[in-house]
Design a protein around this motif. Structure first.
Motif, PDB file in Angstrom:
ATOM      1  N   GLN A 176       1.064  -1.269   0.717  1.00 21.83           N
ATOM      2  CA  GLN A 176      -0.075  -0.592   0.134  1.00 21.83           C
ATOM      3  C   GLN A 176       0.833   1.400  -0.406  1.00 21.83           C
ATOM      4  O   GLN A 176       0.778   2.149  -0.460  1.00 21.83           O
ATOM      5  CB  GLN A 176      -1.077  -0.130   1.223  1.00 21.83           C
ATOM      6  CG  GLN A 176      -1.478   1.166   1.543  1.00 21.83           C
ATOM      7  CD  GLN A 176      -3.570   0.913   2.287  1.00 21.83           C
ATOM      8  OE1 GLN A 176      -2.631   0.545   3.309  1.00 21.83           O
ATOM      9  NE2 GLN A 176      -3.554   1.546   2.703  1.00 21.83           N
ATOM     10  N   ALA A 177       2.105   1.166   0.488  1.00 22.37           N
ATOM     11  CA  ALA A 177       2.509   2.887   0.949  1.00 22.37           C
ATOM     12  C   ALA A 177       3.532   2.628  -0.720  1.00 22.37           C
ATOM     13  O   ALA A 177       4.010   3.835  -0.506  1.00 22.37           O
ATOM     14  CB  ALA A 177       3.752   1.848   2.073  1.00 22.37           C
ATOM     15  N   LEU A 178       3.962   1.552  -0.751  1.00 21.04           N
ATOM     16  CA  LEU A 178       4.824   1.754  -1.602  1.00 21.04           C
ATOM     17  C   LEU A 178       4.202   1.647  -3.186  1.00 21.04           C
ATOM     18  O   LEU A 178       4.056   2.726  -4.494  1.00 21.04           O
ATOM     19  CB  LEU A 178       5.716   0.203  -2.315  1.00 21.04           C
ATOM     20  CG  LEU A 178       6.573   0.225  -1.007  1.00 21.04           C
ATOM     21  CD1 LEU A 178       7.534  -1.162  -1.515  1.00 21.04           C
ATOM     22  CD2 LEU A 178       7.799   1.107  -0.713  1.00 21.04           C
ATOM     23  N   LYS A 179       2.695   1.069  -3.704  1.00 16.97           N
ATOM     24  CA  LYS A 179       2.355   1.287  -4.684  1.00 16.97           C
ATOM     25  C   LYS A 179       1.469   3.215  -4.935  1.00 16.97           C
ATOM     26  O   LYS A 179       1.090   3.750  -6.312  1.00 16.97           O
ATOM     27  CB  LYS A 179       0.787   0.782  -4.763  1.00 16.97           C
ATOM     28  CG  LYS A 179      -0.186   0.632  -5.935  1.00 16.97           C
ATOM     29  CD  LYS A 179       0.945  -0.522  -7.224  1.00 16.97           C
ATOM     30  CE  LYS A 179      -0.089   0.311  -8.407  1.00 16.97           C
ATOM     31  NZ  LYS A 179       1.251  -0.508  -9.417  1.00 16.97           N
ATOM     32  N   ASP A 180       1.435   3.271  -3.830  1.00 17.25           N
ATOM     33  CA  ASP A 180       0.638   4.911  -3.779  1.00 17.25           C
ATOM     34  C   ASP A 180       1.973   6.143  -4.372  1.00 17.25           C
ATOM     35  O   ASP A 180       2.301   6.962  -4.715  1.00 17.25           O
ATOM     36  CB  ASP A 180       0.492   5.768  -2.222  1.00 17.25           C
ATOM     37  CG  ASP A 180      -0.933   4.879  -2.347  1.00 17.25           C
ATOM     38  OD1 ASP A 180      -1.825   4.811  -3.087  1.00 17.25           O
ATOM     39  OD2 ASP A 180      -1.642   4.731  -0.110  1.00 17.25           O
ATOM     40  N   PHE A 181       3.184   5.426  -3.787  1.00 21.34           N
ATOM     41  CA  PHE A 181       4.076   6.583  -3.682  1.00 21.34           C
ATOM     42  C   PHE A 181       4.976   5.957  -5.287  1.00 21.34           C
ATOM     43  O   PHE A 181       4.925   7.345  -6.017  1.00 21.34           O
ATOM     44  CB  PHE A 181       5.416   6.099  -3.618  1.00 21.34           C
ATOM     45  CG  PHE A 181       6.932   6.297  -3.939  1.00 21.34           C
ATOM     46  CD1 PHE A 181       6.994   7.543  -3.167  1.00 21.34           C
ATOM     47  CD2 PHE A 181       7.892   5.223  -4.240  1.00 21.34           C
ATOM     48  CE1 PHE A 181       9.016   8.186  -3.555  1.00 21.34           C
ATOM     49  CE2 PHE A 181       8.976   5.844  -4.582  1.00 21.34           C
ATOM     50  CZ  PHE A 181       9.141   7.286  -4.244  1.00 21.34           C
ATOM     51  N   VAL A 182       4.804   5.144  -5.775  1.00 21.28           N
ATOM     52  CA  VAL A 182       5.024   4.650  -7.092  1.00 21.28           C
ATOM     53  C   VAL A 182       4.339   5.504  -8.289  1.00 21.28           C
ATOM     54  O   VAL A 182       4.260   6.321  -9.123  1.00 21.28           O
ATOM     55  CB  VAL A 182       4.640   3.170  -7.321  1.00 21.28           C
ATOM     56  CG1 VAL A 182       5.291   2.617  -8.974  1.00 21.28           C
ATOM     57  CG2 VAL A 182       6.400   2.704  -7.186  1.00 21.28           C
ATOM     58  N   CYS A 183       2.627   5.705  -7.488  1.00 18.26           N
ATOM     59  CA  CYS A 183       2.182   5.526  -8.711  1.00 18.26           C
ATOM     60  C   CYS A 183       1.789   7.261  -9.183  1.00 18.26           C
ATOM     61  O   CYS A 183       2.000   7.814 -10.046  1.00 18.26           O
ATOM     62  CB  CYS A 183       0.590   5.773  -8.239  1.00 18.26           C
ATOM     63  SG  CYS A 183      -0.456   4.076  -8.327  1.00 18.26           S
ATOM     64  N   VAL A 184       2.136   8.502  -7.831  1.00 19.39           N
ATOM     65  CA  VAL A 184       2.555   9.958  -8.241  1.00 19.39           C
ATOM     66  C   VAL A 184       3.792   9.600  -8.488  1.00 19.39           C
ATOM     67  O   VAL A 184       4.285  10.754  -9.258  1.00 19.39           O
ATOM     68  CB  VAL A 184       3.194  10.009  -6.778  1.00 19.39           C
ATOM     69  CG1 VAL A 184       2.923  11.675  -6.546  1.00 19.39           C
ATOM     70  CG2 VAL A 184       1.495  10.408  -5.295  1.00 19.39           C
TER      71      VAL A 184
END
Length: 203
Positions: free
Chosen positions: A122-130
Motif C-alpha cells: 500500500q505504501a509503495l504503490k501509492d508512492f510509485v503511482c504519484v
C-alpha cells in the motif's frame, strides 16, 4: 526549490522507485506464482527494498500542505493480502514481538506475512503511482512521506515479514527433509575419506 527537487531525480531515488515498482508488480501477480517460487523471490526483493529505502535522500522536505493523492483502494489492499494468505496457507501466521501492541502484552502478538506485505504494498504503490504522474512537487512530497513511513511503519513490517519468511524457507519440516535421503553422519562422513574410501585424503 531547484535544490530541493533534485532529490526527485537522485540516483538513489530512481533505484528505489525501480525496486518498489518491481515489488508491487510481483505482489499483483501472486496468483500466478507457486509457493516455493514466491518465498524465494520475496526473500530477495525485501532486503533489496530495505537497502534502497535506507539510502533515500534525507534532506528533502514537504512542499505542499496537503498529502499527495492515494491510489490503493481497500479492495486493492485486500486482493494482495488475500492472495498472499492463500499462497502461504498455514505458514502465513507467526508470532512477533516488534509491534506497537507489545507495550500492553508480555507475550508475542499474532501476525501474518500477508498483512505485512500488503501494508508495504500500500505504501509503495501509492508512492510509485504519484511518481508516474510526473509532477515534481508531488513527487517530492510522496518521497518524503514514503521515507518517513519506512522509518516509522513499513520498514519494521518488512523486517518482521523477512524473519517469518526465512523461517518458512529454511526451518520448516519439509525443508529439513529435503536432503536426498542422506543423514548428517553420511554427509560428514564423506569429508573423512577420499574418493576410493582409503581415508588418507586429508593427511
Amino acid at each position: 526549490m531547484k535544490k530541493n527537487l533534485s532529490v526527485v531525480y537522485d540516483k538513489n531515488t530512481v533505484e528505489f522507485v525501480t525496486v518498489a515498482a518491481e515489488f508491487c508488480g510481483f505482489l499483483e501477480r501472486v496468483g500466478e506464482i507457486e509457493h516455493p517460487e514466491f518465498v524465494d523471490k520475496v526473500l530477495k526483493l525485501l532486503p533489496l527494498l530495505y537497502l534502497k529505502a535506507s539510502m533515500l535522500p534525507e534532506h528533502a522536505v514537504r512542499m505542499d500542505e496537503f498529502d499527495p493523492e492515494v491510489f490503493v483502494t481497500e479492495g486493492d489492499y485486500e486482493r494482495v493480502r488475500a492472495g498472499v494468505a492463500s499462497l502461504m496457507g498455514r505458514h502465513d501466521d507467526y508470532l512477533e514481538v516488534f509491534v506497537e501492541d507489545m507495550v500492553y502484552s508480555d507475550t508475542p502478538i499474532h501476525q501474518t506475512i500477508s498483512e505485512n506485505l500488503a501494508d508495504i504494498y500500500q505504501a509503495l504503490k501509492d508512492f510509485v503511482c504519484v511518481y508516474r504522474l510526473g509532477f515534481d512537487q508531488t513527487m517530492n512530497d510522496a518521497l518524503v512521506i514514503c521515507r518517513e513511513g519506512f522509518a516509522e511503519f513499513w520498514g519494521q513490517r518488512l523486517v518482521n515479514a523477512m524473519r517469518a519468511l526465512h523461517d518458512v524457507k529454511y526451518n520448516t519440516a519439509s525443508g529439513q527433509e529435503d536432503n536426498d535421503g542422506y543423514t548428517g553422519n553420511d554427509l560428514y562422513g564423506g569429508l573423512e575419506t577420499d574418493d576410493d574410501g582409503s581415508g588418507d585424503r586429508w593427511e
